[in-house]
Each structure stands twice: as C-alpha cells, then as structure tokens.
Motif scaffolding. Structure first.
Motif, PDB file in Angstrom:
ATOM      1  N   VAL A 163      28.813  17.580  72.497  1.00 20.43           N
ATOM      2  CA  VAL A 163      28.276  18.401  73.581  1.00 20.43           C
ATOM      3  C   VAL A 163      27.723  19.700  73.011  1.00 20.43           C
ATOM      4  O   VAL A 163      28.447  20.480  72.377  1.00 20.43           O
ATOM      5  CB  VAL A 163      29.367  18.710  74.626  1.00 20.43           C
ATOM      6  CG1 VAL A 163      28.808  19.625  75.718  1.00 20.43           C
ATOM      7  CG2 VAL A 163      29.904  17.432  75.231  1.00 20.43           C
ATOM      8  N   PHE A 164      26.440  19.927  73.217  1.00 21.78           N
ATOM      9  CA  PHE A 164      25.794  21.166  72.790  1.00 21.78           C
ATOM     10  C   PHE A 164      25.859  22.171  73.929  1.00 21.78           C
ATOM     11  O   PHE A 164      25.537  21.850  75.079  1.00 21.78           O
ATOM     12  CB  PHE A 164      24.346  20.907  72.399  1.00 21.78           C
ATOM     13  CG  PHE A 164      23.607  22.136  71.987  1.00 21.78           C
ATOM     14  CD1 PHE A 164      23.842  22.724  70.765  1.00 21.78           C
ATOM     15  CD2 PHE A 164      22.667  22.707  72.837  1.00 21.78           C
ATOM     16  CE1 PHE A 164      23.151  23.874  70.377  1.00 21.78           C
ATOM     17  CE2 PHE A 164      21.980  23.850  72.463  1.00 21.78           C
ATOM     18  CZ  PHE A 164      22.223  24.436  71.234  1.00 21.78           C
ATOM     19  N   VAL A 209      29.657  21.814  70.382  1.00 19.49           N
ATOM     20  CA  VAL A 209      28.851  22.461  69.348  1.00 19.49           C
ATOM     21  C   VAL A 209      28.438  23.827  69.874  1.00 19.49           C
ATOM     22  O   VAL A 209      27.830  23.935  70.945  1.00 19.49           O
ATOM     23  CB  VAL A 209      27.608  21.614  69.007  1.00 19.49           C
ATOM     24  CG1 VAL A 209      26.744  22.334  67.977  1.00 19.49           C
ATOM     25  CG2 VAL A 209      28.022  20.240  68.512  1.00 19.49           C
ATOM     26  N   LEU A 210      28.745  24.885  69.101  1.00 14.15           N
ATOM     27  CA  LEU A 210      28.470  26.251  69.544  1.00 14.15           C
ATOM     28  C   LEU A 210      27.932  27.065  68.376  1.00 14.15           C
ATOM     29  O   LEU A 210      28.426  26.959  67.249  1.00 14.15           O
ATOM     30  CB  LEU A 210      29.753  26.890  70.085  1.00 14.15           C
ATOM     31  CG  LEU A 210      29.618  28.262  70.736  1.00 14.15           C
ATOM     32  CD1 LEU A 210      28.868  28.164  72.056  1.00 14.15           C
ATOM     33  CD2 LEU A 210      30.996  28.892  70.946  1.00 14.15           C
ATOM     34  N   ASP A 211      26.937  27.892  68.661  1.00 16.12           N
ATOM     35  CA  ASP A 211      26.336  28.683  67.589  1.00 16.12           C
ATOM     36  C   ASP A 211      27.348  29.612  66.922  1.00 16.12           C
ATOM     37  O   ASP A 211      27.234  29.907  65.729  1.00 16.12           O
ATOM     38  CB  ASP A 211      25.147  29.487  68.131  1.00 16.12           C
ATOM     39  CG  ASP A 211      25.540  30.467  69.233  1.00 16.12           C
ATOM     40  OD1 ASP A 211      26.653  30.347  69.777  1.00 16.12           O
ATOM     41  OD2 ASP A 211      24.722  31.351  69.567  1.00 16.12           O
ATOM     42  N   GLN A 212      28.364  30.053  67.667  1.00 16.07           N
ATOM     43  CA  GLN A 212      29.300  31.039  67.133  1.00 16.07           C
ATOM     44  C   GLN A 212      30.134  30.496  65.973  1.00 16.07           C
ATOM     45  O   GLN A 212      30.679  31.279  65.198  1.00 16.07           O
ATOM     46  CB  GLN A 212      30.213  31.560  68.243  1.00 16.07           C
ATOM     47  CG  GLN A 212      29.473  32.377  69.299  1.00 16.07           C
ATOM     48  CD  GLN A 212      30.402  33.028  70.293  1.00 16.07           C
ATOM     49  OE1 GLN A 212      31.334  33.737  69.910  1.00 16.07           O
ATOM     50  NE2 GLN A 212      30.157  32.813  71.585  1.00 16.07           N
ATOM     51  N   THR A 253      17.736  19.835  66.407  1.00  9.79           N
ATOM     52  CA  THR A 253      18.596  18.799  65.820  1.00  9.79           C
ATOM     53  C   THR A 253      19.777  18.475  66.725  1.00  9.79           C
ATOM     54  O   THR A 253      20.091  17.306  66.970  1.00  9.79           O
ATOM     55  CB  THR A 253      19.107  19.254  64.442  1.00  9.79           C
ATOM     56  OG1 THR A 253      18.001  19.511  63.587  1.00  9.79           O
ATOM     57  CG2 THR A 253      19.986  18.173  63.809  1.00  9.79           C
ATOM     58  N   GLU A 254      20.427  19.507  67.218  1.00  6.36           N
ATOM     59  CA  GLU A 254      21.612  19.284  68.051  1.00  6.36           C
ATOM     60  C   GLU A 254      21.256  18.664  69.398  1.00  6.36           C
ATOM     61  O   GLU A 254      21.993  17.824  69.921  1.00  6.36           O
ATOM     62  CB  GLU A 254      22.375  20.598  68.268  1.00  6.36           C
ATOM     63  CG  GLU A 254      23.073  21.113  67.029  1.00  6.36           C
ATOM     64  CD  GLU A 254      24.080  20.105  66.475  1.00  6.36           C
ATOM     65  OE1 GLU A 254      24.644  19.320  67.265  1.00  6.36           O
ATOM     66  OE2 GLU A 254      24.289  20.110  65.255  1.00  6.36           O
ATOM     67  N   CYS A 303      23.182  15.235  70.373  1.00  7.58           N
ATOM     68  CA  CYS A 303      24.283  15.379  71.333  1.00  7.58           C
ATOM     69  C   CYS A 303      24.248  14.307  72.418  1.00  7.58           C
ATOM     70  O   CYS A 303      23.214  13.702  72.698  1.00  7.58           O
ATOM     71  CB  CYS A 303      24.251  16.760  71.972  1.00  7.58           C
ATOM     72  SG  CYS A 303      22.895  16.988  73.124  1.00  7.58           S
ATOM     73  N   ASP A 304      25.417  14.099  73.030  1.00 13.50           N
ATOM     74  CA  ASP A 304      25.524  13.207  74.188  1.00 13.50           C
ATOM     75  C   ASP A 304      25.264  13.960  75.486  1.00 13.50           C
ATOM     76  O   ASP A 304      24.770  13.382  76.457  1.00 13.50           O
ATOM     77  CB  ASP A 304      26.921  12.575  74.232  1.00 13.50           C
ATOM     78  CG  ASP A 304      27.217  11.741  72.994  1.00 13.50           C
ATOM     79  OD1 ASP A 304      26.475  10.776  72.758  1.00 13.50           O
ATOM     80  OD2 ASP A 304      28.186  12.069  72.273  1.00 13.50           O
TER      81      ASP A 304
END
Length: 247
Positions: A6-7, A36-39, A54-55, A59-60
């Motif tokens: 999960v983005f 998925v997290l930028d942090q 890309t993400e 991602c689903d």
C-alpha cells in the motif's frame, strides 16, 4: 498470504500532520499491511518522481490522505516541487488503476475530496475517538476480509407444474354461487330449483350441478330431498367476501 503493498500519498502540511501520517502508516504495518511511506522509504538524493511512479505501479492499493491542503493542491492539477511531487493529481490518476485508490479523510471541518475522487467512497479518520472503527474498516478492505459475507443464493422453493392443468374449481364455484345470488334476488322463495339457477348463468347445467355439489361439500349451500337449494350462513359470508353481494 502475501501482505498487500500500500502506497501512502499525503501532503506535508505541518510537522503534526506528518507525525500523524507516520503513526498511521506504522499502525498499518503492525497489522499486516506492507505500507510504503516516504518518511522511511526515501533517502536524500533519491528521485521523487521515479519513486512515485515505481511505487504506484508496484502497489496493490494507494491510500490518499485527504487533508484540506492536499485537496487544494490536487485540484490545482500539479504536485508542486519537492515532496509535493508525491501528490496524486488527475493527470497522474490516468496512468494507474483507479480501483486501487482509497481516499482517507483527515480534516477539521466539512469533508471535501479532490474533484477527480468525489465519486469514491472514503473512510473518515478526522475523529480521533473513532479511529479504531475507521482502521477496522480500512484494514478489512485492504485484506479482503469483509465484516459481512454475502450469502449464497438458495434454491427456489417452487417447482414447475410438470404438465398438469391449472385448477379452475375456485372460478367455477364462484360462478355457481354468483348465479344462486342472482336467482335469489329475483325470487320470493327460500329454496330454488337448479333450473331457476341455471337460467341465470351461461354455464352448462352438468357443470353447474358439479359446482353446486362442490359448494354443498364446502357448506356454502344445502339441498333438500327434491333438489332445491338454499344458501347457508357460510355461503352468505362467501358471497360477501368475494364481492358478489354487499354485507
């Protein structure tokens, strides 16, 4: 089961909002979601648009945290600069499967969504006292674990007549009783011969006799020794209930 990837897309509104998103993403990971997290997935020098592209492809699901600032920037049509490139816009949405998108609302006033997401169902995380209910709804959606399972369709309780003919007894009985009622309306007598009744119906006499016999079995009429008919109390109720005569 492979955890769903999960983005999480959000805007860097404030340090407080970034902290809330970090806690939110951490909770998802603790409960079986590959968030998925930028942090924690980006380092200085990484290419933001490449990471985003890309993400989104891998991602689903894509969770869009819709704060007021995010909605305004998304509606403007551009992600901006720096981390604001992480905002999903209408043009970017065209490149991914829109069924992946789950809007999550985190706002202080009335709910607003980006224009291109306004037809989507969202999950509201604005009220901190109800966050567990919102998390349950979201995680069930991500894990495909609905609270209620749709029941299977059962077997029809009805079966075909298998070639048998419809039963017209009720129609014939009513016709016979209607003829009796008409005959008594024009007669001063308490009993009537079948010939008098037969004059007030188009039914064949043999068929009339059959239905009068049926009426007698059901207690609607009675006949005397010489075959004259009278209407019983049950017969009177039948005539009223079937709208043949008024009460």
């Amino acid at each position: 089961m492979v955890p769903p990837r999960v983005f999480i897309s959000y805007s860097h509104d404030s340090a407080e909002h970034k902290s809330w998103v970090l806690d939110f993403a951490s909770t998802l990971r603790h409960r079986g979601i590959d968030a998925v997290l930028d942090q924690w997935d980006l380092r200085p020098g990484d290419d933001l648009p490449h990471f985003m592209e890309t993400e989104l492809a891998k991602c689903d699901f894509v969770i869009i945290v819709c704060s007021e600032a995010y909605v305004a920037k998304a509606n403007a049509g551009e992600g901006g600069v720096g981390y604001e490139k992480m905002i999903v816009t209408a043009s970017l949405l065209k490149k991914i499967d829109s069924n992946k998108i789950i809007p999550v609302v985190r706002q202080s006033s009335s709910t607003v969504l980006p224009t291109f997401l306004q037809t989507k169902l969202y999950i509201n995380f604005s009220n901190d006292t109800e966050v567990e209910y919102s998390l349950d709804e979201l995680i069930r959606a991500l894990l495909n674990a609905p609270l209620y399972e749709k029941p299977e369709i059962g077997v029809s309780p009805f079966k075909p007549l298998q070639g048998s003919k419809p039963d017209r007894t009720a129609d014939g009985l009513k016709a016979a009783m209607t003829a009796i009622a008409a005959a008594f309306e024009n007669s001063p007598y308490d009993t009537l011969a079948i010939g008098v009744i037969n004059n007030l119906t188009d039914m064949h006499r043999l068929k009339l006799e059959r239905y009068l016999s049926q009426a007698e079995k059901e207690g609607l009429v009675k006949s005397d020794l010489i075959g004259r008919y009278s209407v019983t109390n049950d017969g009177f109720d039948y005539l009223v209930n079937h709208g043949v005569i008024d009460a």
